[in-house]
Design an enzyme around this catalytic site. Structure first.
Site, PDB file in Angstrom:
ATOM      1  N   ILE A   1       4.513  -1.534  -4.993  1.00 50.12           N
ATOM      2  CA  ILE A   1       3.761  -2.700  -4.539  1.00 50.12           C
ATOM      3  C   ILE A   1       3.293  -2.370  -3.132  1.00 50.12           C
ATOM      4  CG2 ILE A   1       5.950  -3.822  -3.877  1.00 50.12           C
ATOM      5  CD1 ILE A   1       4.562  -6.522  -4.163  1.00 50.12           C
ATOM      6  N   SER A   2       1.996  -2.474  -2.904  1.00 51.08           N
ATOM      7  CA  SER A   2       1.420  -2.060  -1.623  1.00 51.08           C
ATOM      8  C   SER A   2       1.940  -2.910  -0.471  1.00 51.08           C
ATOM      9  CB  SER A   2      -0.109  -2.168  -1.669  1.00 51.08           C
ATOM     10  OG  SER A   2      -0.651  -1.269  -2.594  1.00 51.08           O
ATOM     11  N   GLN A   3       1.913  -2.335   0.726  1.00 54.04           N
ATOM     12  CA  GLN A   3       2.352  -3.074   1.903  1.00 54.04           C
ATOM     13  C   GLN A   3       1.427  -4.266   2.127  1.00 54.04           C
ATOM     14  OE1 GLN A   3       1.123   0.528   4.400  1.00 54.04           O
ATOM     15  NE2 GLN A   3       1.129  -1.107   5.940  1.00 54.04           N
TER      16      GLN A   3
ATOM     17  N   ARG B   1       5.830 -13.405  -2.101  1.00 53.36           N
ATOM     18  CA  ARG B   1       5.943 -11.960  -2.334  1.00 53.36           C
ATOM     19  C   ARG B   1       7.315 -11.576  -2.898  1.00 53.36           C
ATOM     20  NH1 ARG B   1       3.393  -7.026  -0.776  1.00 53.36           N
ATOM     21  NH2 ARG B   1       4.851  -5.408  -0.096  1.00 53.36           N
TER      22      ARG B   1
END
Length: 215
Positions: A52-54, A26
């Protein structure tokens, strides 16, 4: 906290999804200034005013797609390319569409460096896709839509699944799962339709029409 443990505690149970989340670095998909927070369970800003999504949301949406190795997947909203990278570990082919050329170009380079050769990144309008893209077993929308266009539902194969956050821009959306039902028999095509299920409240940046003129 261990990354997989964090996701398990949030309710992610699919071992293939957990493995994919563990295998995608990530930190390679976030901005340098937020790299120390790459594995925190929060959304992070990226270029072009996007996010950027969790990790939990990425894992949850991936799990809810119920992916198989032979599936062809369409993603609307490439962003950093992180979600596409996760999907690429679980599906045969991923086509991901981004309206911002800068994001698409950066995502393409990241995915190439990680040898994710089954991902194709396109700069295109997610509301107006080229006909030649064909049909998909799974569709994931990673930006908020006020409603899911019929044209996008029609991209699904029989028994295909579409996930999309549906709701107002700037507010809370509901993650919807839409499944294309197959006819009961070859002679009963009228029974084909779409079954819709509400899954989870989420917050996403809005899905916008057209290709961005700048960025």
């Amino acid at each position: 906290m261990n990354f997989q443990l964090l996701l398990r505690r949030r309710g992610i149970v699919d071992h293939a999804v957990l493995k994919a989340m563990d295998e995608v670095p990530r930190e390679d998909f976030v901005e340098p200034i937020t790299r120390d927070d790459a594995y925190a369970d929060v959304a992070l800003p990226i270029a072009c005013g996007q996010t950027i999504s969790q990790p939990f949301v990425v894992a949850y949406m991936t799990e809810q797609l119920q992916l198989r190795r032979y599936h062809r997947v369409l993603e609307i909203g490439t962003g950093s390319g992180y979600q596409a990278a996760v999907l690429s570990h679980l599906a045969a082919e991923v086509v991901t569409v981004e309206r911002y050329r800068t994001l698409a170009d950066r995502a393409r380079l990241r995915l190439r460096r990680l040898a994710r050769d089954n991902v194709e990144v396109l700069t295109a309008d997610g509301f107006d896709l080229p006909d030649e893209l064909g049909l998909f077993d799974r569709v994931m929308v990673t930006a908020a839509m006020e409603e899911v266009p019929e044209s996008l539902k029609e991209r699904l194969t029989k028994d295909g699944v579409l996930l999309a956050p549906v709701g107002p821009d700037g507010g809370v959306q509901v993650l919807m799962r839409i499944r294309r039902r197959a006819p009961d028999s070859a002679a009963d095509s009228a029974s084909q339709g779409f079954a819709t299920e509400e899954l989870l409240e989420v917050r996403f940046v809005p899905a916008l029409k057209g290709i961005a003129r700048q960025l």
